[in-house]
Design an enzyme around this catalytic site. Structure first.
Site, mmCIF file in Angstrom:
data_model
loop_
_atom_site.group_PDB
_atom_site.id
_atom_site.type_symbol
_atom_site.label_atom_id
_atom_site.label_comp_id
_atom_site.label_asym_id
_atom_site.label_seq_id
_atom_site.Cartn_x
_atom_site.Cartn_y
_atom_site.Cartn_z
ATOM 1 N N LYS A 70 45.053 52.153 31.097
ATOM 2 C CA LYS A 70 45.942 51.147 30.496
ATOM 3 C C LYS A 70 45.681 50.918 29.003
ATOM 4 C CE LYS A 70 47.472 47.684 33.297
ATOM 5 N NZ LYS A 70 47.474 46.585 34.266
ATOM 6 N N ASP A 107 53.037 42.927 32.503
ATOM 7 C CA ASP A 107 52.212 42.099 33.408
ATOM 8 C C ASP A 107 52.399 40.599 33.144
ATOM 9 O OD1 ASP A 107 51.032 43.959 35.057
ATOM 10 O OD2 ASP A 107 49.274 44.238 33.795
HETATM 11 P P1 NAP Z 1 38.920 43.744 35.232
HETATM 12 O O1 NAP Z 1 39.444 43.957 33.862
HETATM 13 O O2 NAP Z 1 37.927 44.704 35.809
HETATM 14 O O3 NAP Z 1 38.271 42.254 35.290
HETATM 15 C C1 NAP Z 1 37.618 41.821 36.452
HETATM 16 C C2 NAP Z 1 37.327 40.319 36.334
HETATM 17 O O4 NAP Z 1 36.750 39.887 37.575
HETATM 18 C C3 NAP Z 1 36.331 39.969 35.236
HETATM 19 O O5 NAP Z 1 36.637 38.698 34.704
HETATM 20 C C4 NAP Z 1 35.006 39.931 36.036
HETATM 21 O O6 NAP Z 1 33.998 39.144 35.412
HETATM 22 C C5 NAP Z 1 35.476 39.279 37.302
HETATM 23 N N1 NAP Z 1 34.570 39.534 38.414
HETATM 24 C C6 NAP Z 1 34.390 40.692 39.087
HETATM 25 N N2 NAP Z 1 33.459 40.527 40.052
HETATM 26 C C7 NAP Z 1 33.036 39.232 39.973
HETATM 27 C C8 NAP Z 1 32.079 38.450 40.696
HETATM 28 N N3 NAP Z 1 31.351 38.983 41.694
HETATM 29 N N4 NAP Z 1 31.900 37.141 40.341
HETATM 30 C C9 NAP Z 1 32.636 36.592 39.325
HETATM 31 N N5 NAP Z 1 33.544 37.299 38.613
HETATM 32 C C10 NAP Z 1 33.746 38.602 38.932
HETATM 33 O O7 NAP Z 1 40.096 43.707 36.310
HETATM 34 P P2 NAP Z 1 41.621 43.200 36.078
HETATM 35 O O8 NAP Z 1 42.476 44.372 35.791
HETATM 36 O O9 NAP Z 1 41.590 42.067 35.155
HETATM 37 O O10 NAP Z 1 42.003 42.712 37.564
HETATM 38 C C11 NAP Z 1 41.441 41.540 38.107
HETATM 39 C C12 NAP Z 1 42.127 41.173 39.417
HETATM 40 O O11 NAP Z 1 43.510 40.931 39.198
HETATM 41 C C13 NAP Z 1 42.071 42.258 40.498
HETATM 42 O O12 NAP Z 1 41.902 41.607 41.741
HETATM 43 C C14 NAP Z 1 43.434 42.916 40.430
HETATM 44 O O13 NAP Z 1 43.839 43.488 41.658
HETATM 45 C C15 NAP Z 1 44.293 41.695 40.095
HETATM 46 N N6 NAP Z 1 45.559 42.057 39.426
HETATM 47 C C16 NAP Z 1 46.720 41.747 40.059
HETATM 48 C C17 NAP Z 1 47.933 42.038 39.458
HETATM 49 C C18 NAP Z 1 49.199 41.678 40.171
HETATM 50 O O14 NAP Z 1 50.254 42.230 39.830
HETATM 51 N N7 NAP Z 1 49.148 40.765 41.133
HETATM 52 C C19 NAP Z 1 47.975 42.670 38.210
HETATM 53 C C20 NAP Z 1 46.763 42.978 37.570
HETATM 54 C C21 NAP Z 1 45.549 42.671 38.203
HETATM 55 P P3 NAP Z 1 32.933 39.823 34.403
HETATM 56 O O15 NAP Z 1 33.614 39.907 33.059
HETATM 57 O O16 NAP Z 1 31.788 38.875 34.431
HETATM 58 O O17 NAP Z 1 32.591 41.173 34.970
#
Ligand code: NAP
Length: 278
Positions: A70, A107
């Site tokens: 991305k 998004d």
């Molecule tokens: P990302 O860039 O990898 O970010 C992950 C986030 O989750 C970070 O803030 C991370 O914190 C936090 N995290 C992970 N494990 C954790 C834990 N054990 N305790 C506390 N915080 C934790 O991923 P992303 O692309 O932002 O996606 C995040 C979520 O949104 C996913 O579940 C994804 O499926 C969902 N999403 C949904 C849509 C939709 O269309 N509904 C679209 C995009 C994403 P740290 O910075 O501390 O690692």
């Protein structure tokens, strides 16, 4: 690009087998009788530039982009929309007839459209918003909340420095809280969004005290596997309106489908069922 009538689009990422997008686009193609295909394409980082050069020559009109490409596709694009530049990532590519690569990010708009459809009484300007997480999804959600007029955005992330980085980028409307201060952070908030991966199948639940949260608040979880997370169940028990993450997934997909296949698709119960089908 070829002049073939059969249009091809797809989603690139690695891994890609889990993606729900092919089921959703197949549903829309069938529903509107469009002669086209939407395919999952597993593309490694090292093959990305070559794939983006080759796919339009094979008849592809565009692509969705997911992890880990991305951010990289922004650097490879000839034209980047303002919102993709602001978010720092693209999820929708168009192979233009003049050979240029156009990159957009839908998004944030998908997030807003989902809330407006599923919680029509939601007023983002009515009070502070709380955003949990500071990854890629949080960037889209924050930019959308700013655009929608949220007066303050309270941001907490397990890794605090990442949240502080977003404050530097997105400005003074953002207040950074400690991850251990999630309970008090919710006081006066009218919108609460989980953008962390917590609550996804295979990950621990997101557990926060909702005692300080008004039952008039809207609570949204971006997670959509499962649809009903512990976080949403607890928020509903508090009396809050809750919205799951599937609507955002559907709404972010609609603009790409329209650009590639020439028809604005409907986001409704049938589209939700198609995206969830096994
Ligand atoms: P990302 O860039 O990898 O970010 C992950 C986030 O989750 C970070 O803030 C991370 O914190 C936090 N995290 C992970 N494990 C954790 C834990 N054990 N305790 C506390 N915080 C934790 O991923 P992303 O692309 O932002 O996606 C995040 C979520 O949104 C996913 O579940 C994804 O499926 C969902 N999403 C949904 C849509 C939709 O269309 N509904 C679209 C995009 C994403 P740290 O910075 O501390 O690692």
């Amino acid at each position: 690009m070829t002049d073939s009538v059969l249009k091809l689009a797809g989603v690139i990422g690695a891994p890609i087998a889990h993606s729900r997008s092919p089921r959703l686009h197949r549903h829309w193609l069938d529903r509107y009788g469009i002669d086209g295909h939407y395919v999952p394409l597993e593309v490694r980082q090292s093959d990305l530039t070559e794939a983006l050069g080759m796919l339009p020559r094979l008849g592809f009109v565009g692509l969705n982009v997911t992890i880990p490409h991305k951010e990289t596709v922004l650097r490879l694009a000839d034209i980047v929309t303002d919102r993709a530049a602001l978010i720092g990532a693209a999820n929708t590519l168009i192979f233009r007839k003049d050979g240029k690569l156009h990159a957009d990010n839908t998004d944030g708009a998908g997030f807003l459209a989902s809330l407006r459809q599923e919680a029509p009484h939601w007023v983002p300007e009515s009070g502070p918003a709380a955003v949990l997480g500071a990854g890629g999804a949080a960037r889209a959600v924050i930019s959308a909340l700013i655009e929608a007029g949220a007066p303050e955005i309270r941001l907490a992330n397990r890794t605090r420095t990442r949240a502080e980085g977003l404050r530097t980028e997105f400005g003074a409307r953002i207040t950074v809280y400690d991850w251990v201060q999630l309970g008090p952070m919710l006081e006066e908030c009218m919108t609460v969004v989980n953008t962390t991966a917590l609550g996804m199948t295979g990950k621990p639940d997101l557990r926060i005290p909702f005692d300080a949260l008004s039952p008039a608040a809207l609570v949204n979880d971006l997670v959509y596997t499962p649809l009903r997370t512990h976080f949403l169940t607890e928020a509903a028990a508090r009396g809050c309106t809750t919205v799951d993450g599937l609507g955002m997934l559907l709404h972010q997909a609609a603009p790409g489908f329209e650009r590639w296949f020439g028809r604005r698709p409907e986001v409704d119960a049938a589209a939700r069922a198609a995206a969830l089908a096994e």
